[in-house]
Design a protein around this motif. Sequence first.
Motif, PDB file in Angstrom:
ATOM      1  N   ASP A 243       0.824  -1.208   0.000  1.00  0.00           N
ATOM      2  CA  ASP A 243       0.000   0.000   0.000  1.00  0.00           C
ATOM      3  C   ASP A 243       0.856   1.254   0.000  1.00  0.00           C
ATOM      4  O   ASP A 243       0.445   2.306  -0.479  1.00  0.00           O
ATOM      5  CB  ASP A 243      -0.888   0.031   1.256  1.00  0.00           C
ATOM      6  N   MET A 244       2.024   1.131   0.631  1.00  0.00           N
ATOM      7  CA  MET A 244       2.944   2.263   0.749  1.00  0.00           C
ATOM      8  C   MET A 244       4.341   1.722   0.530  1.00  0.00           C
ATOM      9  O   MET A 244       4.624   0.580   0.927  1.00  0.00           O
ATOM     10  CB  MET A 244       2.894   2.857   2.169  1.00  0.00           C
ATOM     11  N   VAL A 245       5.199   2.528  -0.056  1.00  0.00           N
ATOM     12  CA  VAL A 245       6.595   2.109  -0.206  1.00  0.00           C
ATOM     13  C   VAL A 245       7.491   3.084   0.532  1.00  0.00           C
ATOM     14  O   VAL A 245       7.088   4.211   0.829  1.00  0.00           O
ATOM     15  CB  VAL A 245       7.010   2.014  -1.693  1.00  0.00           C
ATOM     16  N   MET A 246       8.695   2.617   0.830  1.00  0.00           N
ATOM     17  CA  MET A 246       9.595   3.475   1.603  1.00  0.00           C
ATOM     18  C   MET A 246      11.000   3.467   1.041  1.00  0.00           C
ATOM     19  O   MET A 246      11.454   2.467   0.483  1.00  0.00           O
ATOM     20  CB  MET A 246       9.635   3.002   3.057  1.00  0.00           C
ATOM     21  N   VAL A 247      11.643   4.606   1.202  1.00  0.00           N
ATOM     22  CA  VAL A 247      13.060   4.741   0.877  1.00  0.00           C
ATOM     23  C   VAL A 247      13.793   4.957   2.192  1.00  0.00           C
ATOM     24  O   VAL A 247      13.356   5.720   3.044  1.00  0.00           O
ATOM     25  CB  VAL A 247      13.302   5.951  -0.061  1.00  0.00           C
ATOM     26  N   LYS A 248      14.938   4.302   2.332  1.00  0.00           N
ATOM     27  CA  LYS A 248      15.673   4.338   3.597  1.00  0.00           C
ATOM     28  C   LYS A 248      17.134   4.072   3.351  1.00  0.00           C
ATOM     29  O   LYS A 248      17.442   3.131   2.625  1.00  0.00           O
ATOM     30  CB  LYS A 248      15.090   3.254   4.497  1.00  0.00           C
ATOM     31  N   PRO A 249      18.060   4.827   3.930  1.00  0.00           N
ATOM     32  CA  PRO A 249      17.909   6.054   4.710  1.00  0.00           C
ATOM     33  C   PRO A 249      17.291   7.215   3.913  1.00  0.00           C
ATOM     34  O   PRO A 249      16.876   7.030   2.786  1.00  0.00           O
ATOM     35  CB  PRO A 249      19.350   6.397   5.101  1.00  0.00           C
ATOM     36  N   GLY A 250      17.298   8.402   4.577  1.00  0.00           N
ATOM     37  CA  GLY A 250      16.640   9.544   3.969  1.00  0.00           C
ATOM     38  C   GLY A 250      17.579  10.523   3.287  1.00  0.00           C
ATOM     39  O   GLY A 250      17.704  10.532   2.061  1.00  0.00           O
ATOM     40  N   MET A 251      18.266  11.347   4.067  1.00  0.00           N
ATOM     41  CA  MET A 251      19.016  12.454   3.465  1.00  0.00           C
ATOM     42  C   MET A 251      20.047  12.039   2.418  1.00  0.00           C
ATOM     43  O   MET A 251      20.175  12.713   1.407  1.00  0.00           O
ATOM     44  CB  MET A 251      19.631  13.346   4.556  1.00  0.00           C
ATOM     45  N   PRO A 252      20.789  10.916   2.615  1.00  0.00           N
ATOM     46  CA  PRO A 252      21.742  10.573   1.544  1.00  0.00           C
ATOM     47  C   PRO A 252      21.051   9.995   0.309  1.00  0.00           C
ATOM     48  O   PRO A 252      21.719   9.699  -0.687  1.00  0.00           O
ATOM     49  CB  PRO A 252      22.642   9.513   2.191  1.00  0.00           C
ATOM     50  N   TYR A 253      19.732   9.810   0.358  1.00  0.00           N
ATOM     51  CA  TYR A 253      19.017   9.140  -0.733  1.00  0.00           C
ATOM     52  C   TYR A 253      17.820   9.955  -1.249  1.00  0.00           C
ATOM     53  O   TYR A 253      16.848   9.394  -1.725  1.00  0.00           O
ATOM     54  CB  TYR A 253      18.572   7.739  -0.261  1.00  0.00           C
ATOM     55  N   LEU A 254      17.938  11.275  -1.167  1.00  0.00           N
ATOM     56  CA  LEU A 254      16.838  12.130  -1.628  1.00  0.00           C
ATOM     57  C   LEU A 254      16.568  11.953  -3.125  1.00  0.00           C
ATOM     58  O   LEU A 254      15.437  12.095  -3.578  1.00  0.00           O
ATOM     59  CB  LEU A 254      17.149  13.606  -1.348  1.00  0.00           C
ATOM     60  N   ASP A 255      17.619  11.646  -3.872  1.00  0.00           N
ATOM     61  CA  ASP A 255      17.436  11.425  -5.313  1.00  0.00           C
ATOM     62  C   ASP A 255      16.566  10.194  -5.568  1.00  0.00           C
ATOM     63  O   ASP A 255      15.735  10.178  -6.481  1.00  0.00           O
ATOM     64  CB  ASP A 255      18.798  11.263  -6.013  1.00  0.00           C
ATOM     65  N   ILE A 256      16.729   9.179  -4.730  1.00  0.00           N
ATOM     66  CA  ILE A 256      15.937   7.952  -4.880  1.00  0.00           C
ATOM     67  C   ILE A 256      14.471   8.253  -4.556  1.00  0.00           C
ATOM     68  O   ILE A 256      13.551   7.864  -5.270  1.00  0.00           O
ATOM     69  CB  ILE A 256      16.450   6.838  -3.935  1.00  0.00           C
TER      70      ILE A 256
END
Length: 330
Positions: free
Chosen positions: A247-260
């Motif tokens: 239902d929801m997807v996540m990107v992790k970590p955050g700040m080093p992966y803002l492009d993702i």
Amino acid sequence: MTITNRPRRMRQDEFSRKLMRENNLSVSHLIYPMFVMDGNRTRQDISSMPGIQRLSIDELLKDAKECFDLGIPAIAIFPVIEDSLRSVNAEECFNESGLIPKAVSALKKSIPKLGVITDIALDPYTSNGQDGLVDKDGNILNDQTVDLLVKQSLCHAKAGADIVAPSDMMDGRVGRIRQALEKNNFINTKILSYSAKYASSFYGPFREAVASSKKLGSSSKDTYQMDPANSDEALNEVKLDLDEGADMVMVKPGMPYLDILYRVKETFQKPTFVYQVSGEFAMIKAATQNGWLEEEKVILESLISFRRAGADAILTYFALEVARLMKKLN
Ligand code: PBG
């Protein structure tokens, strides 16, 4: 000199800055990750995460209530499992009277409208701190692990979890969990998939918090978590999870992966969450405690960057602090 376009004109006044502000951050975008442990009236500091504590269930309820009262929509709970309950086969992960099911039922009973997210992964329960079962040659066994993740998800759903969040990065787990939830009539249990989860060194403080770092020793999670060098691969992982019923997807970590984060939201336009992980929290805390950065401003700037990049919601250890701050500012 005559200049037709002076972008500074709109930045001149607070009112015009407000009128052209493109993104916003509110308490309803925040999810608070919390650590739960056995015991009573217990609060334990975590040295690499100043201000964050491991809480026994009674204490967890107090902080969770404060979150709810301040308008935080949901919390994500992570267990600190005693050594004696860890094992090679991680059976404790689906124990219906285990720590997480107990915490979930207590939360749903006392604060029914607060969303409760549980982590689906074996690392708190394995003797070696890996997210999966390991064969004699040290390989992580995908399908056998998924069998356990399915049991763990059903156990959490039965206890009342609103959202199960597989953070293990095994192949095919979202589909298998979705099928099992459907078959067992948990049609409203949501799946938040840690779809693009990187093999990151920013998880260090979390591993201290759940006492996994020593177990893990020098071994890595590189055979299941993603290579930090990759970006297209993240889109593939997200697509698979959505096709399998996330239902929801996540990107992790955050700040080093803002492009993702940006690419995922742009490509799929699905509910997309980001996790500002323990190491990001620790870096900001360390700098602000030293007086090198201004705490409130830096925290808010880090969070608006997630919203700007496309995040719908943000898991952050700053959630409670920010919710208190926003209340004060209003
Ligand atoms: C475990 C899990 C981890 C985090 C969330 N779930 C650690 C890991 O994968 O080693 C990290 C969260 C953080 O660093 O704040 N599956």
